[in-house]
Scaffold this motif. Sequence first.
Motif, short mmCIF file in Angstrom:
data_model
loop_
_atom_site.label_atom_id
_atom_site.label_comp_id
_atom_site.label_asym_id
_atom_site.label_seq_id
_atom_site.Cartn_x
_atom_site.Cartn_y
_atom_site.Cartn_z
N VAL A 61 -32.12 70.50 16.62
CA VAL A 61 -33.32 71.01 15.96
C VAL A 61 -33.42 70.48 14.53
N GLU A 62 -32.29 70.38 13.85
CA GLU A 62 -32.28 69.81 12.49
C GLU A 62 -32.78 68.38 12.49
N ILE A 63 -32.42 67.64 13.54
CA ILE A 63 -32.90 66.25 13.66
C ILE A 63 -34.39 66.22 13.94
N TYR A 64 -34.86 67.12 14.81
CA TYR A 64 -36.30 67.21 15.07
C TYR A 64 -37.06 67.43 13.76
N GLU A 65 -36.53 68.31 12.91
CA GLU A 65 -37.17 68.62 11.64
C GLU A 65 -37.19 67.41 10.72
N LYS A 66 -36.09 66.69 10.68
CA LYS A 66 -36.03 65.49 9.83
C LYS A 66 -37.01 64.43 10.32
N LEU A 67 -37.08 64.25 11.63
CA LEU A 67 -37.99 63.25 12.19
C LEU A 67 -39.44 63.63 11.91
N SER A 68 -39.73 64.92 12.01
CA SER A 68 -41.10 65.38 11.77
C SER A 68 -41.49 65.29 10.30
N GLY A 69 -40.49 65.23 9.44
CA GLY A 69 -40.74 65.24 8.01
C GLY A 69 -40.98 63.87 7.40
N THR A 70 -40.97 62.83 8.22
CA THR A 70 -41.22 61.49 7.68
C THR A 70 -42.11 60.69 8.61
N ASN A 71 -42.94 59.84 8.02
CA ASN A 71 -43.79 58.94 8.81
C ASN A 71 -43.20 57.54 8.89
N SER A 72 -42.10 57.33 8.16
CA SER A 72 -41.49 56.01 8.12
C SER A 72 -40.69 55.73 9.39
N LYS A 73 -41.03 54.64 10.06
CA LYS A 73 -40.31 54.27 11.28
C LYS A 73 -38.86 53.91 10.96
N LEU A 74 -38.64 53.27 9.82
CA LEU A 74 -37.27 52.91 9.44
C LEU A 74 -36.43 54.14 9.16
N GLU A 75 -37.02 55.14 8.51
CA GLU A 75 -36.29 56.38 8.25
C GLU A 75 -35.98 57.10 9.55
N LYS A 76 -36.94 57.13 10.47
CA LYS A 76 -36.71 57.75 11.77
C LYS A 76 -35.57 57.03 12.50
N ARG A 77 -35.59 55.70 12.45
CA ARG A 77 -34.52 54.92 13.07
C ARG A 77 -33.16 55.28 12.49
N ASP A 78 -33.08 55.38 11.17
CA ASP A 78 -31.81 55.66 10.52
C ASP A 78 -31.33 57.09 10.82
N ILE A 79 -32.26 58.03 10.87
CA ILE A 79 -31.92 59.41 11.22
C ILE A 79 -31.30 59.46 12.61
N LEU A 80 -31.95 58.78 13.55
CA LEU A 80 -31.46 58.76 14.93
C LEU A 80 -30.14 58.01 15.05
N SER A 81 -30.03 56.89 14.37
CA SER A 81 -28.81 56.09 14.43
C SER A 81 -27.60 56.90 13.96
N ASP A 82 -27.74 57.58 12.83
CA ASP A 82 -26.65 58.41 12.31
C ASP A 82 -26.32 59.55 13.27
N PHE A 83 -27.35 60.11 13.89
CA PHE A 83 -27.15 61.23 14.81
C PHE A 83 -26.45 60.78 16.10
N PHE A 84 -26.82 59.62 16.62
CA PHE A 84 -26.21 59.12 17.85
C PHE A 84 -24.69 59.01 17.72
N ILE A 85 -24.22 58.67 16.54
CA ILE A 85 -22.79 58.53 16.32
C ILE A 85 -22.05 59.84 16.55
N THR A 86 -22.72 60.97 16.27
CA THR A 86 -22.08 62.29 16.35
C THR A 86 -22.17 62.94 17.72
N ILE A 87 -23.00 62.40 18.62
CA ILE A 87 -23.24 63.06 19.91
C ILE A 87 -22.10 62.77 20.88
#
Length: 338
Positions: A7-33
């Motif tokens: 849910v925290e990731i959903y919130e971060k993704l919703s809080g930015t329109n930048s595709k690069l920022e969304k990519r980086d948010i997801l990339s960092d998250f994938f490492i932890t899953i």
Amino acid sequence: MLYTELVEIYEKLSGTNSKLEKRDILSDFFITIPEDVLPFVTGLLSGYVFPKWTEKELGIGPKLLIKVISKITAISEAKIEEYILLTGDFGEGIEKAVDQKRQQTFFNIQIDIAYLKDIFEKVSGFQGKGSQDKKISYLSELFSAATSIEARYLSRTILEQMRTGAAEGIIIDAISKFSGIPKQDVEKAYLLTNDLGLVALYSKKGDQDLYKLDVIVGRPLKPMLAQIAGSIELVLNDIEEPEMEVKYDGARIQVHKNGNTIKLFSRRLENITQALPEVLSDLKSSLIPNNIICEGEVVAYKDGKIAPFQYVLRRLRRKYQISELSEKIPLRLFLFDC
């Protein structure tokens, strides 16, 4: 892994329109899953619980979900519908209702991703008489444990109304970044498997594991779509030996044959085998190879002539009395690629 982390990731993704920022948010998250839930979580990030080709579905509509929320909050269904109208968003309306719930739960647990996966698997398996009551029971348990913001995203996930902007291309970019595998190799693996969750998992294992992924007969491939050109002349100039074929006014169909099993998929990758009994019968008698994937166009016939496209739609959307309609509006498949 807890659902609140997602849910925290959903919130971060919703809080930015930048595709690069969304990519980086997801990339960092994938490492932890953790690997055991990585395919499932990747699907949730993409906005679905089950890929369409799995033939699994939750079978939960807005009305049933409102019943669940009414049950756990003691707020009337009419009031919950009012919240949804006021907020203009189903998830936010549910969030408002859960935030005001008057019933106290008898347990206090945090939603674990593995637990969520198990709940969704069980709900998808309920069919027939009494299935609605069972679904309400399991979902009531789930939403009783959810915080209001978790309820917002659970609702959106169940109804496939996720709005975080985590498009397919961004997820592919994120998988490439966290794994260090070239984007074109990640894209190829996705084209071969049509499963972002599987691609994420094998990318995490390493490039050699990813390169082992291949086409599986029975799992539909994403169709190659036509591209718009400026003119016929421009197209012909780019092709040394052009070939032409008739464009039928029908629906694109993908055929998968593995032994004696034949499955038919729509352009949207939905299994429509049961909706096309006469096409299936023709293929059983005419498609000789035991292991093959074909594409074609299915058209409707009326009075011995090819009928308009809307007749095909009537057939594809029919779930009941299929044999009766197949006599009135028979279909024929024209294969163009195998």
